[in-house]
Design a protein around this motif. Structure first.
Motif, PDB file in Angstrom:
ATOM      1  N   GLY A   1     -25.446  63.479  -8.407  1.00 23.42           N
ATOM      2  CA  GLY A   1     -24.093  63.834  -8.014  1.00 23.42           C
ATOM      3  C   GLY A   1     -23.894  63.754  -6.518  1.00 23.42           C
ATOM      4  O   GLY A   1     -24.846  63.579  -5.747  1.00 23.42           O
ATOM      5  N   ILE A   2     -22.652  63.910  -6.113  1.00 16.90           N
ATOM      6  CA  ILE A   2     -22.297  63.833  -4.698  1.00 16.90           C
ATOM      7  C   ILE A   2     -20.929  64.469  -4.497  1.00 16.90           C
ATOM      8  O   ILE A   2     -20.088  64.457  -5.407  1.00 16.90           O
ATOM      9  CB  ILE A   2     -22.298  62.369  -4.209  1.00 16.90           C
ATOM     10  N   ALA A   3     -20.708  65.041  -3.333  1.00 15.41           N
ATOM     11  CA  ALA A   3     -19.409  65.637  -3.013  1.00 15.41           C
ATOM     12  C   ALA A   3     -18.377  64.543  -2.765  1.00 15.41           C
ATOM     13  O   ALA A   3     -18.689  63.497  -2.202  1.00 15.41           O
ATOM     14  CB  ALA A   3     -19.530  66.522  -1.779  1.00 15.41           C
ATOM     15  N   ARG A   4     -17.150  64.818  -3.174  1.00 14.36           N
ATOM     16  CA  ARG A   4     -16.098  63.807  -3.022  1.00 14.36           C
ATOM     17  C   ARG A   4     -15.846  63.456  -1.556  1.00 14.36           C
ATOM     18  O   ARG A   4     -15.559  62.300  -1.231  1.00 14.36           O
ATOM     19  CB  ARG A   4     -14.805  64.305  -3.679  1.00 14.36           C
ATOM     20  N   GLU A   5     -15.918  64.457  -0.676  1.00 14.48           N
ATOM     21  CA  GLU A   5     -15.665  64.147   0.727  1.00 14.48           C
ATOM     22  C   GLU A   5     -16.742  63.244   1.319  1.00 14.48           C
ATOM     23  O   GLU A   5     -16.492  62.471   2.248  1.00 14.48           O
ATOM     24  CB  GLU A   5     -15.534  65.418   1.566  1.00 14.48           C
ATOM     25  N   GLN A   6     -17.963  63.302   0.753  1.00 14.33           N
ATOM     26  CA  GLN A   6     -19.012  62.400   1.209  1.00 14.33           C
ATOM     27  C   GLN A   6     -18.735  60.966   0.760  1.00 14.33           C
ATOM     28  O   GLN A   6     -19.012  60.012   1.493  1.00 14.33           O
ATOM     29  CB  GLN A   6     -20.365  62.856   0.686  1.00 14.33           C
ATOM     30  N   ILE A   7     -18.185  60.819  -0.434  1.00 16.01           N
ATOM     31  CA  ILE A   7     -17.798  59.484  -0.911  1.00 16.01           C
ATOM     32  C   ILE A   7     -16.736  58.907   0.015  1.00 16.01           C
ATOM     33  O   ILE A   7     -16.815  57.745   0.459  1.00 16.01           O
ATOM     34  CB  ILE A   7     -17.269  59.550  -2.348  1.00 16.01           C
ATOM     35  N   ALA A   8     -15.723  59.709   0.325  1.00 18.87           N
ATOM     36  CA  ALA A   8     -14.634  59.254   1.180  1.00 18.87           C
ATOM     37  C   ALA A   8     -15.147  58.833   2.553  1.00 18.87           C
ATOM     38  O   ALA A   8     -14.745  57.784   3.084  1.00 18.87           O
ATOM     39  CB  ALA A   8     -13.592  60.366   1.318  1.00 18.87           C
ATOM     40  N   GLU A   9     -16.037  59.626   3.113  1.00 20.81           N
ATOM     41  CA  GLU A   9     -16.580  59.301   4.437  1.00 20.81           C
ATOM     42  C   GLU A   9     -17.384  58.008   4.381  1.00 20.81           C
ATOM     43  O   GLU A   9     -17.294  57.161   5.281  1.00 20.81           O
ATOM     44  CB  GLU A   9     -17.444  60.448   4.944  1.00 20.81           C
TER      45      GLU A   9
END
Length: 259
Positions: free
Chosen positions: A174-182
């Motif tokens: 998994g991963i945080a959505r804000e990390q995907i965006a960045e």
């Protein structure tokens, strides 16, 4: 691929979605001017105050031409989740990418495409080939690109911030959505991300800050390949439906005409 061009104006596709809204914020944080492609302008104006909003429907190529005008880069975060139609993935996940590419004319924006960590998996229940097919369209387009395959949204604890970028389709997590965006925005601004496809999750530890190094460890996609570096060779184009092969040919033709 050549080095990244100067990027200021970024079109965010799927801008009112959970990752899309965070991508708008990441664009601003990194000094870019985001433009949001939306179907419902009134709703988007409430969700994205102060952001330039442009109407467009991913299923209507004609409606996309104004939206892509002047875009130095495009980030595709859209998805068919929540659409009850049985063929929604074909129309949105795949068709949306096809229609954006066909609307560009001779323009050559930098593109960051978000797909899925399971894009190449056939052993996972619910996995499907439509996101992988959308990736193929982008690769044959000849545009400068990065393809990000994130893991499960928010299936990572607060101390799991260390990014893991791998290739080959076996990574899970998994991963945080804000990390995907960045990661999507940083891929537009980092030369070492050009022409690369990778899976992305987060594990225990602090997030790294050297994006050039993170992207630089990855193998670039082969120039004439439909698939990403180290992807399994289990979806031969010759066995694909005729209309999908025609889409690939149409995107290739646009590339030749743009030259």
């Amino acid at each position: 691929m050549s080095q990244t061009q100067q990027i200021t104006n970024v079109l965010i596709v799927g801008a009112t979605g959970s990752v899309g809204r965070l991508t708008v914020q990441a664009a601003r944080r990194n000094g870019l001017h985001p433009r949001a492609l939306v179907r419902d302008v009134q709703r988007a104006t409430l969700l994205l105050p102060g952001v330039e909003v442009v109407p467009g429907d991913l299923e209507n190529p004609t409606s996309l031409r104004r939206a892509v005008e002047g875009a130095d880069a495009i980030v595709l975060t859209h998805g068919s989740g929540g659409d009850p139609r049985p063929d929604a993935r074909a129309h949105i996940d795949y068709g949306g990418v096809r229609n954006i590419l066909q609307s560009l004319g001779s323009a050559r924006p930098r593109v960051a495409l978000m797909t899925s960590i399971y894009a190449t998996r056939t052993d996972v229940p619910g996995a499907n080939p439509w996101k992988r097919r959308s990736e193929r369209l982008l690769r044959v387009s000849g545009l400068p690109y990065t393809i990000v395959r994130p893991g499960w949204f928010d299936h990572a604890g607060p101390t799991q911030r260390r990014l893991v970028l791998e290739q080959g389709g076996t990574l899970d997590g998994g991963i945080a959505r804000e990390q995907i965006a960045e990661a999507l925005i940083r891929s537009l601004l980092t030369d070492s991300a050009l022409g690369k496809t990778f899976e992305l999750i987060a594990t225990e530890g602090s997030q790294q800050s050297n994006w050039s190094e993170l992207f630089g460890r990855l193998k670039a996609d082969e120039g004439n390949s439909l698939d990403g570096a180290l992807d399994p060779n289990d979806l031969p184009v010759g066995s694909e439906p005729a209309d999908l092969r025609q889409d690939l040919d149409a995107v290739r033709s646009r590339l030749r005409e743009a030259r």
